[in-house]
Design an enzyme around this catalytic site. Structure first.
Site, mmCIF file in Angstrom:
data_model
loop_
_atom_site.group_PDB
_atom_site.id
_atom_site.type_symbol
_atom_site.label_atom_id
_atom_site.label_comp_id
_atom_site.label_asym_id
_atom_site.label_seq_id
_atom_site.Cartn_x
_atom_site.Cartn_y
_atom_site.Cartn_z
ATOM 1 N N TYR A 86 -24.148 -9.784 -35.661
ATOM 2 C CA TYR A 86 -25.121 -9.255 -36.614
ATOM 3 C C TYR A 86 -26.433 -10.051 -36.541
ATOM 4 C CZ TYR A 86 -20.953 -6.783 -37.972
ATOM 5 O OH TYR A 86 -19.831 -6.001 -37.923
ATOM 6 N N LEU A 92 -13.812 -9.651 -45.063
ATOM 7 C CA LEU A 92 -13.096 -8.531 -44.446
ATOM 8 C C LEU A 92 -13.701 -7.208 -44.899
ATOM 9 C CD1 LEU A 92 -9.648 -10.076 -45.286
ATOM 10 C CD2 LEU A 92 -10.452 -9.736 -42.944
ATOM 11 N N THR A 93 -14.346 -6.512 -43.999
ATOM 12 C CA THR A 93 -14.913 -5.206 -44.328
ATOM 13 C C THR A 93 -13.788 -4.248 -44.715
ATOM 14 O OG1 THR A 93 -16.781 -5.506 -42.847
ATOM 15 C CG2 THR A 93 -16.193 -3.234 -43.404
ATOM 16 N N ARG A 123 -21.431 -19.037 -41.665
ATOM 17 C CA ARG A 123 -20.339 -18.653 -40.766
ATOM 18 C C ARG A 123 -20.903 -18.358 -39.385
ATOM 19 N NH1 ARG A 123 -14.986 -16.860 -40.938
ATOM 20 N NH2 ARG A 123 -14.393 -15.015 -39.728
ATOM 21 N N GLY A 183 -7.380 -13.715 -42.367
ATOM 22 C CA GLY A 183 -7.818 -12.355 -42.634
ATOM 23 C C GLY A 183 -6.686 -11.404 -42.925
#
Length: 357
Positions: free
Chosen positions: A177, A23-24, A224, A314
């Protein structure tokens, strides 16, 4: 098998099957060094069976967000050592998510005058740098001869994670990403051995995972993925192509004996996820809640129906450092404060209350 039963993932022995999602949170400062607030944040959540850190960059060019932590400098490694020591002192387990942002960044964030990607295709939209919001730039398309350097950056960062006391690493192949960009035909239009067919598009991710597993041990290495997540310009709308790509990926990494494969998808019982799981032939952690917050009922159902070995959560973990207790004892939950997800300071980060008897 339920949420609160133990689980072995590689050489990790989890006390329960609740895994904290990466989690950013943007709390590490411009130097990318985890500070005292970051230490406390992860320490508070050590009762979860496993913590996966926020995405952590393996090179300066790989940084995606302001105030994102890294695994590049000695100071960053030392900062993470404070985190892992704190989590281990509470009896917890923690692995580092190693994330190269690929084209989803800007020189104003990284301090590097180029952006790296499989192909020279920009993400639509804007990103927030330290100064202002700016359009995403057209990235530099990595040459075939440059790919071994990227692999080595993942390997070095993973070794740095082990040096920092982490119990393993999760390689970020999801959410648009760099690794995900190689997998999708919309972001990868290469004509070499790393583009074109599903097998070619899966090749680079397999090479990165294999190299990291060889360097730190497959039992400490996870991946992931988020097939068909369709985010940040990485669109996987052709069902047959997506199944072929991720089947090639799963089959390519299956012989390694990885700790786990973490899959983010809203249909855990669907053909795509379960086909990938069968091809991988190892422990799978499922995350169903990107579009909506995962509930206890949903998490329990995933395990009760045998769809995976662990559940990744999350936002409930952000707002409830004692989530395991609250779900186990059917206690009310704190509500997440969305306005403080990516801000600075302790508010909305380390001040969510524990349940008081």
């Amino acid at each position: 098998m339920d949420l609160f039963s133990p689980l072995e993932l590689g050489d990790l022995k989890l006390s329960n099957r609740l895994v904290m999602a990466p989690l950013t949170r943007s709390r590490s400062g411009k130097d990318g060094v985890p500070n005292a607030d970051v230490v406390e944040y992860y320490r508070q959540r050590a009762s979860l069976g496993l913590i996966v850190t926020e995405g952590t960059y393996p090179s300066f060019a790989g940084q995606g967000f302001v105030r994102q932590p890294g695994l590049v400098t000695e100071e960053q490694i030392a900062g993470w050592k404070n985190v892992t020591d704190a989590v281990h002192a509470e009896g917890g387990l923690i692995i580092a998510q190693v994330m190269h942002a690929g084209r989803v960044t800007h020189p104003g964030t990284t301090g590097v005058d180029y952006v790296e990607a499989p192909s020279a295709i920009a993400v639509e939209g804007e990103t927030r740098t330290y100064e202002r919001k700016v359009p995403y730039p057209v990235p530099h398309a990595l040459g075939t001869e440059e790919l071994p350097r990227i692999v080595e950056e993942f390997v070095t960062a993973s070794r740095n994670a082990i040096a920092a006391g982490f119990d393993g690493v999760e390689l970020h192949g999801a959410n648009g990403y760099l690794l995900h960009e190689f997998l999708a035909p919309t972001s990868n239009i290469r004509t070499d051995n790393y583009g074109g067919s599903p097998e070619n598009r899966a090749r680079f991710v397999i090479e990165v995972v294999t190299a990291v597993a060889n360097a730190i041990g497959a039992e400490k290495t996870s991946l992931r993925i988020s097939p068909s997540h369709n985010i940040q310009g990485v669109i996987e709308s052709d069902a047959a192509d997506t199944l072929a790509t991720y089947s090639a990926l799963a089959e390519g990494i299956a012989p390694l004996g990885l700790s786990s494969l973490s899959i983010l998808h809203h249909e855990p019982a669907g053909e795509l996820v379960q086909s990938i799981r069968k091809a991988f032939n190892g422990p799978v952690m499922l995350n169903t809640g990107f579009g909506s917050i995962t509930t206890y009922e949903e998490a329990a159902r995933v395990l009760a129906t045998g769809l995976g070995e662990a559940v990744v959560v999350g936002r409930p973990a952000i707002a409830n450092p004692d989530l395991v207790r609250r779900w186990k004892e059917e206690l009310p939950l704190n509500e997440p404060d969305f306005a403080t997800f990516y801000t600075e300071g302790p508010q909305g980060y380390i001040d969510y209350p524990f349940w008081k008897n």
